[in-house]
Motif scaffolding. Structure first.
Motif, PDB file in Angstrom:
ATOM      1  N   THR A   1       1.304  15.096  41.666  1.00 48.73           N
ATOM      2  CA  THR A   1       0.262  15.761  42.456  1.00 48.73           C
ATOM      3  C   THR A   1      -0.357  16.960  41.746  1.00 48.73           C
ATOM      4  N   LYS A   2       0.288  17.431  40.659  1.00 57.14           N
ATOM      5  CA  LYS A   2      -0.116  18.631  39.908  1.00 57.14           C
ATOM      6  C   LYS A   2       0.107  19.913  40.694  1.00 57.14           C
ATOM      7  N   GLU A   3       0.863  19.837  41.767  1.00 56.58           N
ATOM      8  CA  GLU A   3       1.166  21.021  42.558  1.00 56.58           C
ATOM      9  C   GLU A   3       2.190  21.894  41.837  1.00 56.58           C
ATOM     10  N   VAL A   4       1.973  23.211  41.840  1.00 64.76           N
ATOM     11  CA  VAL A   4       2.868  24.165  41.187  1.00 64.76           C
ATOM     12  C   VAL A   4       3.451  25.112  42.221  1.00 64.76           C
ATOM     13  N   THR A   5       4.780  25.259  42.190  1.00 65.27           N
ATOM     14  CA  THR A   5       5.465  26.214  43.049  1.00 65.27           C
ATOM     15  C   THR A   5       6.099  27.274  42.161  1.00 65.27           C
ATOM     16  N   VAL A   6       5.772  28.537  42.420  1.00 66.13           N
ATOM     17  CA  VAL A   6       6.339  29.655  41.678  1.00 66.13           C
ATOM     18  C   VAL A   6       7.578  30.134  42.400  1.00 66.13           C
ATOM     19  N   LEU A   7       8.677  30.253  41.662  1.00 62.85           N
ATOM     20  CA  LEU A   7       9.948  30.653  42.277  1.00 62.85           C
ATOM     21  C   LEU A   7      10.180  32.161  42.165  1.00 62.85           C
TER      22      LEU A   7
ATOM     23  N   ARG B   1      22.381  27.996  38.372  1.00 66.81           N
ATOM     24  CA  ARG B   1      21.736  28.638  39.523  1.00 66.81           C
ATOM     25  C   ARG B   1      20.404  27.977  39.844  1.00 66.81           C
ATOM     26  N   ASP B   2      19.583  27.719  38.820  1.00 69.84           N
ATOM     27  CA  ASP B   2      18.277  27.108  39.059  1.00 69.84           C
ATOM     28  C   ASP B   2      18.414  25.727  39.690  1.00 69.84           C
ATOM     29  N   ILE B   3      19.395  24.964  39.237  1.00 66.58           N
ATOM     30  CA  ILE B   3      19.588  23.617  39.775  1.00 66.58           C
ATOM     31  C   ILE B   3      20.108  23.673  41.207  1.00 66.58           C
ATOM     32  N   LYS B   4      21.072  24.554  41.473  1.00 63.96           N
ATOM     33  CA  LYS B   4      21.720  24.572  42.785  1.00 63.96           C
ATOM     34  C   LYS B   4      20.883  25.256  43.861  1.00 63.96           C
ATOM     35  N   THR B   5      19.921  26.067  43.471  1.00 68.40           N
ATOM     36  CA  THR B   5      19.109  26.772  44.466  1.00 68.40           C
ATOM     37  C   THR B   5      17.773  26.097  44.714  1.00 68.40           C
ATOM     38  N   THR B   6      17.539  24.931  44.097  1.00 68.62           N
ATOM     39  CA  THR B   6      16.319  24.166  44.348  1.00 68.62           C
ATOM     40  C   THR B   6      16.703  22.760  44.779  1.00 68.62           C
ATOM     41  N   THR B   7      15.774  22.097  45.434  1.00 71.17           N
ATOM     42  CA  THR B   7      16.033  20.731  45.890  1.00 71.17           C
ATOM     43  C   THR B   7      14.944  19.799  45.371  1.00 71.17           C
ATOM     44  N   GLY B   8      15.316  18.539  45.220  1.00 68.08           N
ATOM     45  CA  GLY B   8      14.336  17.532  44.838  1.00 68.08           C
ATOM     46  C   GLY B   8      13.845  17.647  43.411  1.00 68.08           C
ATOM     47  N   ILE B   9      14.680  18.209  42.515  1.00 71.22           N
ATOM     48  CA  ILE B   9      14.299  18.373  41.119  1.00 71.22           C
ATOM     49  C   ILE B   9      14.793  17.163  40.319  1.00 71.22           C
TER      50      ILE B   9
ATOM     51  N   SER C   1       3.610  36.425  29.786  1.00 72.60           N
ATOM     52  CA  SER C   1       4.339  37.630  30.207  1.00 72.60           C
ATOM     53  C   SER C   1       4.636  37.626  31.709  1.00 72.60           C
ATOM     54  N   ASP C   2       4.837  36.456  32.255  1.00 74.58           N
ATOM     55  CA  ASP C   2       5.279  36.292  33.638  1.00 74.58           C
ATOM     56  C   ASP C   2       6.451  35.316  33.577  1.00 74.58           C
ATOM     57  N   THR C   3       7.658  35.821  33.770  1.00 80.04           N
ATOM     58  CA  THR C   3       8.848  35.029  33.456  1.00 80.04           C
ATOM     59  C   THR C   3       9.426  34.283  34.659  1.00 80.04           C
ATOM     60  N   ARG C   4       8.675  34.166  35.735  1.00 89.09           N
ATOM     61  CA  ARG C   4       9.163  33.412  36.881  1.00 89.09           C
ATOM     62  C   ARG C   4       9.198  31.921  36.559  1.00 89.09           C
ATOM     63  N   ALA C   5      10.208  31.251  37.106  1.00 93.46           N
ATOM     64  CA  ALA C   5      10.289  29.794  36.948  1.00 93.46           C
ATOM     65  C   ALA C   5       9.230  29.128  37.813  1.00 93.46           C
TER      66      ALA C   5
ATOM     67  N   ALA D   1      26.831  21.235  29.673  1.00 95.09           N
ATOM     68  CA  ALA D   1      25.499  20.916  30.197  1.00 95.09           C
ATOM     69  C   ALA D   1      25.404  19.443  30.584  1.00 95.09           C
ATOM     70  N   CYS D   2      26.043  18.574  29.815  1.00 94.56           N
ATOM     71  CA  CYS D   2      26.054  17.143  30.145  1.00 94.56           C
ATOM     72  C   CYS D   2      26.758  16.921  31.485  1.00 94.56           C
ATOM     73  N   SER D   3      27.832  17.649  31.719  1.00 94.52           N
ATOM     74  CA  SER D   3      28.551  17.534  32.988  1.00 94.52           C
ATOM     75  C   SER D   3      27.690  18.008  34.163  1.00 94.52           C
ATOM     76  N   ILE D   4      26.950  19.087  33.942  1.00 98.03           N
ATOM     77  CA  ILE D   4      26.063  19.608  34.985  1.00 98.03           C
ATOM     78  C   ILE D   4      24.962  18.591  35.302  1.00 98.03           C
ATOM     79  N   ALA D   5      24.404  17.979  34.273  1.00 97.65           N
ATOM     80  CA  ALA D   5      23.358  16.977  34.479  1.00 97.65           C
ATOM     81  C   ALA D   5      23.884  15.806  35.309  1.00 97.65           C
ATOM     82  N   LYS D   6      25.075  15.334  34.949  1.00100.12           N
ATOM     83  CA  LYS D   6      25.671  14.199  35.662  1.00100.12           C
ATOM     84  C   LYS D   6      26.011  14.558  37.101  1.00100.12           C
ATOM     85  N   GLU D   7      26.614  15.715  37.280  1.00101.68           N
ATOM     86  CA  GLU D   7      27.035  16.141  38.618  1.00101.68           C
ATOM     87  C   GLU D   7      25.856  16.284  39.568  1.00101.68           C
ATOM     88  N   ASN D   8      24.726  16.786  39.044  1.00 99.14           N
ATOM     89  CA  ASN D   8      23.565  17.063  39.886  1.00 99.14           C
ATOM     90  C   ASN D   8      22.478  15.994  39.793  1.00 99.14           C
ATOM     91  N   LYS D   9      22.716  14.976  38.961  1.00 97.62           N
ATOM     92  CA  LYS D   9      21.755  13.876  38.776  1.00 97.62           C
ATOM     93  C   LYS D   9      20.376  14.419  38.398  1.00 97.62           C
TER      94      LYS D   9
END
Length: 215
Positions: free
Chosen positions: A209-215, A19-27, A198-202, A46-54
């Motif tokens: 750039t050191k920019e952080v995006t909270v999901l 879900r995390d991989i498919k709902t984000t772009t440019g990772i 104690s904040d479990t957001r990804a 997991a190896c298959s997921i890595a290969k499929e999504n590069k």
């Protein structure tokens, strides 16, 4: 280089990773906690997921009920795999501590290995672009939280490298019932890019750039 730092709950499969991989772009990289991958069969998936999504996946998996370090390349190949260092103070960190992939030198310390990093990373003898630090569950006290963060800051500043980490969002150390989920990214000067307790957001961190995006 953009890294998704996730804090999933423990699970038998890989639904949160997918879900995390498919709902984000440019990772480019996903960093997940120690022991997220339940066994060797799930590791193959997991190896298959890595290969499929590069996408590179940095986490840890369980073999014979013991946690082992693992980095999966964006082509689905395991490029770093090793045992976890025993906690005894006299035990040096198990090699390899780094892997070079496409010209990027990636460091790896697993959970409590952070407490031996200042001493043993000097044996690497080469520049590290960043260090990944998967943690199993959250801290059992504020004092432990502060200790591990301070160790990370010292390692980052001493070795002039970024260090980043995340724990699961559930579970507790030896089922003690106390857990402070932890996630952080420290820059090469030892200053926080972000620190989460104690904040479990990804988060998505752009290491350039050191920019952080909270999901």
């Amino acid at each position: 280089m953009r890294v998704l730092i996730g804090q999933p709950v423990h699970e038998e499969g890989l639904s949160q990773l997918e879900r995390d991989i498919k709902t984000t772009t440019g990772i480019d990289i996903v960093l997940y906690p120690e022991g997220y991958i339940l066994n060797e069969k799930v590791l193959e998936a997991a190896c298959s997921i890595a290969k499929e999504n590069k996408v590179m996946i940095i986490t840890s998996y369980k073999k014979d009920n013991k946690n082992r370090a693992v980095i999966i390349s964006d082509t689905g190949d395991i490029i770093l795999e090793r045992a976890k260092t025993l906690p005894d103070d006299n035990e040096e960190l198990v090699q390899p501590l780094t892997v070079n992939y496409n010209g990027i030198n990636i460091g790896y310390v697993l959970c409590m290995e952070i407490l031996k990093g200042m001493r043993d990373l000097k044996n690497v003898g080469k520049n590290i672009n960043f260090i990944a630090h998967p943690i199993g569950v959250g801290m059992f006290s504020d004092e432990q939280f502060d200790l591990w963060i301070n160790e990370a800051k010292k390692i980052a500043k001493t070795y002039k490298t970024i260090i980043m980490s995340a724990s699961h969002s559930d579970g507790s150390y030896r089922n003690c019932g106390i857990s402070l989920p932890i996630s952080y990214c420290i820059d090469s000067t030892g200053e926080p890019i972000y620190i989460s307790k104690s904040d479990t957001r990804a988060r998505i961190v752009d290491l350039d750039t050191k920019e952080v995006t909270v999901l």
